[in-house]
Every structure is written in structure tokens, then in C-alpha cells.
Design a protein around this motif. Structure first.
Motif, short mmCIF file in Angstrom:
data_model
loop_
_atom_site.label_atom_id
_atom_site.label_comp_id
_atom_site.label_asym_id
_atom_site.label_seq_id
_atom_site.Cartn_x
_atom_site.Cartn_y
_atom_site.Cartn_z
N TRP A 117 -18.12 -0.20 37.43
CA TRP A 117 -19.47 0.32 38.24
C TRP A 117 -20.84 0.13 37.40
CZ3 TRP A 117 -20.30 0.91 43.09
CH2 TRP A 117 -19.40 1.09 44.03
N LEU A 118 -20.45 0.24 36.06
CA LEU A 118 -21.76 -0.01 35.36
C LEU A 118 -22.24 -1.49 35.53
CD1 LEU A 118 -24.05 0.74 33.32
CD2 LEU A 118 -22.36 -0.05 31.43
N ALA A 119 -21.34 -2.26 35.77
CA ALA A 119 -21.60 -3.68 35.90
C ALA A 119 -22.14 -3.75 37.35
CB ALA A 119 -20.37 -4.68 36.00
N MET A 120 -21.47 -3.11 38.18
CA MET A 120 -22.27 -2.97 39.74
C MET A 120 -23.71 -2.50 40.09
SD MET A 120 -20.50 -4.42 41.94
CE MET A 120 -21.75 -4.18 43.09
N GLY A 121 -24.16 -1.42 39.08
CA GLY A 121 -25.38 -1.01 38.68
C GLY A 121 -26.47 -2.20 38.36
N TRP A 140 -26.62 -4.80 41.17
CA TRP A 140 -27.39 -4.30 42.29
C TRP A 140 -28.82 -3.86 41.68
CZ3 TRP A 140 -23.46 -0.60 44.74
CH2 TRP A 140 -22.74 -1.47 45.47
N ASN A 141 -29.03 -3.89 40.54
CA ASN A 141 -30.41 -3.28 39.78
C ASN A 141 -30.67 -1.96 40.07
OD1 ASN A 141 -32.48 -3.44 38.07
ND2 ASN A 141 -33.90 -4.35 39.78
N ASP A 142 -29.36 -1.29 40.17
CA ASP A 142 -29.55 0.19 40.75
C ASP A 142 -29.73 1.01 39.60
OD1 ASP A 142 -28.88 2.64 41.59
OD2 ASP A 142 -28.03 2.12 43.47
N ARG A 143 -30.83 1.71 39.03
CA ARG A 143 -30.76 2.47 37.80
C ARG A 143 -30.00 3.69 37.89
NH1 ARG A 143 -36.94 1.28 37.37
NH2 ARG A 143 -36.92 -0.82 36.67
N LEU A 159 -23.71 4.89 32.38
CA LEU A 159 -23.71 4.75 30.95
C LEU A 159 -23.42 6.25 30.20
CD1 LEU A 159 -26.96 2.59 30.34
CD2 LEU A 159 -24.65 2.08 29.42
N VAL A 160 -23.78 7.10 30.72
CA VAL A 160 -23.61 8.65 30.27
C VAL A 160 -22.09 8.83 30.31
CG1 VAL A 160 -23.93 10.95 30.72
CG2 VAL A 160 -25.81 9.55 31.14
N ALA A 161 -21.43 8.57 31.40
CA ALA A 161 -20.01 8.65 31.36
C ALA A 161 -19.30 7.78 30.52
CB ALA A 161 -19.29 8.18 32.92
#
Length: 93
Positions: A63-67, A70-73, A80-82
Motif C-alpha cells: 500500500w505504500l507503493a500504491m501511495g 498514485w502520488n497520494d501523500r 510509512l508510519v505503520a
């Protein structure tokens, strides 16, 4: 004044699509990451430690890769926190 979606392209108007911009890649990554995350929940429910942590780690990285794709901060921040919390917990462990 209008806002237009301007994409960089090659001369002559031809565009070159980058691999990471392929919607099929995003589809695959989000569903694989989700399936891994669900497996992590199931492993937790059945007391399968530390397998559950490794599955959650895979889902979080997906899901970090998905962010990033999608360039979804917001998605990047929460994962990143998780990821940091999971790695710190696993290291102290």
C-alpha cells in the motif's frame, strides 16, 4: 482560464507511457497488497505469530507503493508510519 492536464510527451505529440503509470499495475498491486493484509488479519486471528507480522509488513509495503504510484501523500504517510511502527516493534521484540 481553464486548467488542462498537460502530460510530457515525445516530439510530434506521441506519448510514451511509463511502466509505473499503467493502470493494470496499480490494480494488481492494490489487490495483492489487500489480499496479503487480509491474510495477516487471519493469521492474527489464529495466533500465527510471527507469520502475521510478515504478512502485515507485505501489505503495508504494497500500500505504500500504491501511495507512490498514485502520488497520494495521505496513503504514503499512514503506511510509512505503520511501517516504522512495525519495524520498531519487530526490532524490540
Amino acid at each position: 482560464m481553464t486548467v488542462e492536464n498537460i502530460e510530457p510527451g515525445l516530439q510530434g505529440g506521441a506519448r510514451q507511457s511509463a511502466f509505473w503509470q499503467d493502470p493494470r499495475l496499480a490494480f494488481a498491486v492494490k489487490w495483492v497488497a489487500s489480499a496479503i493484509q487480509i491474510a495477516g488479519y487471519a493469521a492474527t486471528a489464529f495466533g500465527m505469530t510471527p507469520l502475521n507480522l510478515y504478512l502485515f509488513l507485505g501489505g503495508v509495503v504494497g500500500w505504500l507503493a500504491m501511495g507512490v504510484l498514485w502520488n497520494d501523500r495521505a496513503i504514503m504517510l499512514i503506511h510509512l508510519v505503520a511501517l516504522g511502527a512495525m519495524l520498531a516493534g519487530m526490532a524490540s521484540g
